[in-house]
Design a protein around this motif. Structure first.
Motif, PDB file in Angstrom:
ATOM      1  N   ILE A  96       0.848  -1.199   0.000  1.00  0.00           N
ATOM      2  CA  ILE A  96       0.000   0.000   0.000  1.00  0.00           C
ATOM      3  C   ILE A  96       0.875   1.238   0.000  1.00  0.00           C
ATOM      4  O   ILE A  96       1.808   1.355   0.803  1.00  0.00           O
ATOM      5  CB  ILE A  96      -0.924   0.019   1.229  1.00  0.00           C
ATOM      6  N   GLU A  97       0.566   2.176  -0.873  1.00  0.00           N
ATOM      7  CA  GLU A  97       1.230   3.476  -0.879  1.00  0.00           C
ATOM      8  C   GLU A  97       0.222   4.518  -0.399  1.00  0.00           C
ATOM      9  O   GLU A  97      -0.892   4.581  -0.910  1.00  0.00           O
ATOM     10  CB  GLU A  97       1.712   3.836  -2.287  1.00  0.00           C
ATOM     11  N   GLY A  98       0.637   5.344   0.548  1.00  0.00           N
ATOM     12  CA  GLY A  98      -0.259   6.385   1.039  1.00  0.00           C
ATOM     13  C   GLY A  98       0.213   6.907   2.375  1.00  0.00           C
ATOM     14  O   GLY A  98       1.197   6.413   2.952  1.00  0.00           O
ATOM     15  N   ASP A  99      -0.477   7.908   2.895  1.00  0.00           N
ATOM     16  CA  ASP A  99      -0.156   8.445   4.215  1.00  0.00           C
ATOM     17  C   ASP A  99      -0.385   7.355   5.247  1.00  0.00           C
ATOM     18  O   ASP A  99      -1.452   6.749   5.316  1.00  0.00           O
ATOM     19  CB  ASP A  99      -1.039   9.656   4.515  1.00  0.00           C
ATOM     20  N   ASN A 100       0.619   7.080   6.064  1.00  0.00           N
ATOM     21  CA  ASN A 100       0.525   5.928   6.958  1.00  0.00           C
ATOM     22  C   ASN A 100      -0.584   6.059   8.002  1.00  0.00           C
ATOM     23  O   ASN A 100      -1.156   5.057   8.421  1.00  0.00           O
ATOM     24  CB  ASN A 100       1.877   5.627   7.628  1.00  0.00           C
ATOM     25  N   LEU A 101      -0.921   7.279   8.424  1.00  0.00           N
ATOM     26  CA  LEU A 101      -1.997   7.445   9.397  1.00  0.00           C
ATOM     27  C   LEU A 101      -3.334   7.021   8.789  1.00  0.00           C
ATOM     28  O   LEU A 101      -4.116   6.294   9.403  1.00  0.00           O
ATOM     29  CB  LEU A 101      -2.068   8.891   9.878  1.00  0.00           C
ATOM     30  N   GLU A 102      -3.589   7.461   7.560  1.00  0.00           N
ATOM     31  CA  GLU A 102      -4.837   7.103   6.891  1.00  0.00           C
ATOM     32  C   GLU A 102      -4.889   5.608   6.594  1.00  0.00           C
ATOM     33  O   GLU A 102      -5.922   4.957   6.761  1.00  0.00           O
ATOM     34  CB  GLU A 102      -4.984   7.905   5.590  1.00  0.00           C
ATOM     35  N   VAL A 103      -3.760   5.057   6.158  1.00  0.00           N
ATOM     36  CA  VAL A 103      -3.719   3.625   5.836  1.00  0.00           C
ATOM     37  C   VAL A 103      -3.966   2.782   7.089  1.00  0.00           C
ATOM     38  O   VAL A 103      -4.707   1.795   7.053  1.00  0.00           O
ATOM     39  CB  VAL A 103      -2.372   3.246   5.194  1.00  0.00           C
ATOM     40  N   LEU A 104      -3.365   3.165   8.209  1.00  0.00           N
ATOM     41  CA  LEU A 104      -3.584   2.431   9.450  1.00  0.00           C
ATOM     42  C   LEU A 104      -5.061   2.427   9.838  1.00  0.00           C
ATOM     43  O   LEU A 104      -5.586   1.431  10.352  1.00  0.00           O
ATOM     44  CB  LEU A 104      -2.746   3.044  10.575  1.00  0.00           C
ATOM     45  N   LYS A 105      -5.742   3.530   9.577  1.00  0.00           N
ATOM     46  CA  LYS A 105      -7.177   3.592   9.869  1.00  0.00           C
ATOM     47  C   LYS A 105      -7.960   2.681   8.929  1.00  0.00           C
ATOM     48  O   LYS A 105      -8.874   1.959   9.350  1.00  0.00           O
ATOM     49  CB  LYS A 105      -7.683   5.030   9.742  1.00  0.00           C
ATOM     50  N   LEU A 106      -7.606   2.698   7.656  1.00  0.00           N
ATOM     51  CA  LEU A 106      -8.327   1.899   6.671  1.00  0.00           C
ATOM     52  C   LEU A 106      -8.128   0.398   6.877  1.00  0.00           C
ATOM     53  O   LEU A 106      -9.002  -0.408   6.544  1.00  0.00           O
ATOM     54  CB  LEU A 106      -7.886   2.297   5.257  1.00  0.00           C
ATOM     55  N   LEU A 107      -6.984   0.021   7.432  1.00  0.00           N
ATOM     56  CA  LEU A 107      -6.699  -1.398   7.652  1.00  0.00           C
ATOM     57  C   LEU A 107      -7.473  -1.982   8.835  1.00  0.00           C
ATOM     58  O   LEU A 107      -7.577  -3.206   8.967  1.00  0.00           O
ATOM     59  CB  LEU A 107      -5.207  -1.601   7.880  1.00  0.00           C
ATOM     60  N   GLN A 108      -8.007  -1.117   9.696  1.00  0.00           N
ATOM     61  CA  GLN A 108      -8.650  -1.606  10.907  1.00  0.00           C
ATOM     62  C   GLN A 108      -9.814  -2.545  10.611  1.00  0.00           C
ATOM     63  O   GLN A 108     -10.007  -3.563  11.290  1.00  0.00           O
ATOM     64  CB  GLN A 108      -9.143  -0.424  11.762  1.00  0.00           C
ATOM     65  N   ARG A 109     -10.600  -2.242   9.596  1.00  0.00           N
ATOM     66  CA  ARG A 109     -11.801  -3.035   9.335  1.00  0.00           C
ATOM     67  C   ARG A 109     -11.456  -4.481   8.967  1.00  0.00           C
ATOM     68  O   ARG A 109     -12.114  -5.417   9.412  1.00  0.00           O
ATOM     69  CB  ARG A 109     -12.628  -2.384   8.219  1.00  0.00           C
ATOM     70  N   SER A 110     -10.429  -4.670   8.162  1.00  0.00           N
ATOM     71  CA  SER A 110     -10.106  -6.013   7.682  1.00  0.00           C
ATOM     72  C   SER A 110      -9.035  -6.725   8.505  1.00  0.00           C
ATOM     73  O   SER A 110      -8.982  -7.960   8.520  1.00  0.00           O
ATOM     74  CB  SER A 110      -9.629  -5.941   6.222  1.00  0.00           C
ATOM     75  N   TYR A 111      -8.175  -5.949   9.189  1.00  0.00           N
ATOM     76  CA  TYR A 111      -7.023  -6.580   9.844  1.00  0.00           C
ATOM     77  C   TYR A 111      -6.951  -6.320  11.339  1.00  0.00           C
ATOM     78  O   TYR A 111      -5.925  -6.587  11.968  1.00  0.00           O
ATOM     79  CB  TYR A 111      -5.731  -6.094   9.177  1.00  0.00           C
TER      80      TYR A 111
END
Length: 207
Positions: A96-111
């Motif tokens: 995944i490429e992106g701002d790590n804060l936003e990515v960490l939030k997006l990963l919460q639902r699946s991981y």
């Protein structure tokens, strides 16, 4: 009396104790000496706390906002790029490429609670290295800043030299903790500039 009767518990359930245990599992950072820090619990839940009574605490300017940063839902979206992917249908890897804060939030639902190992190599805060700024009014400027098209320094002459670094790290570590499984581990590279603050943050977040 039957054997079954003699095995019945003679005390009622400790409902309060069980609820405290559950709260501690949900929010480990609110527990201290087996008791709940209700001010910290209110902070985590987004409530304001009266600062009139002084007490010992690991804090810094901007900490409350850093907590809110980890609680604010992301409006970003992860978009797959099949044309740039390898073995799209069978791969077990995710890049995944992106701002790590936003990515960490997006990963919460699946991981959430499923990640075995996290390794991070954050800015060491040497004064010239990149330091994130999570407050932007203009999303274009935000994009340029996060993708390294604009540099950002954090000189030691800044009155909030250490606070700026803590404000960047705290929400990301809180979100990383939520991703870790019960037997998961996190490894962090750091040097002497912020090792003390990093250890204090980790003691609070990963308690």
């Amino acid at each position: 009396m039957t054997d079954e009767a003699t095995k019945l518990p003679l005390e009622s359930a400790d409902i309060i104790g069980e609820n405290i245990t559950k709260l501690g599992q949900l929010f480990p950072e609110i527990m201290g000496d087996g008791k709940i820090d209700f001010d910290k619990l209110r902070e985590i839940l987004g409530d304001s706390v009266d600062e009139g009574q002084e007490r010992y605490a690991f804090t810094w300017p901007g900490k409350r906002d850093a907590i809110r940063q980890s609680q604010t839902p992301s409006t970003a979206t992860l978009r797959p790029q099949k044309d740039k992917s390898v073995d799209w249908d069978t791969t077990k890897n995710l890049y995944i490429e992106g701002d790590n804060l936003e990515v960490l939030k997006l990963l919460q639902r699946s991981y959430h609670g499923k990640v075995k190992l996290i390794y991070i190599d954050p800015p060491y805060n040497t004064g010239n290295d990149f330091v994130y700024n999570d407050k932007f009014d203009d999303p274009i400027e935000n994009y340029k800043q996060q993708t390294g098209q604009e540099s950002s320094a954090n000189p030691e002459t800044d009155g909030r030299y250490h606070s700026n670094w803590c404000n960047m790290m705290y929400p990301r570590l809180r979100l990383a903790r939520e991703l870790l499984s019960d037997d998961g581990a996190i490894f962090i590279s750091i040097d002497d500039h912020e090792v003390k603050d990093l250890r204090a943050i980790c003691d609070e977040v990963f308690i």
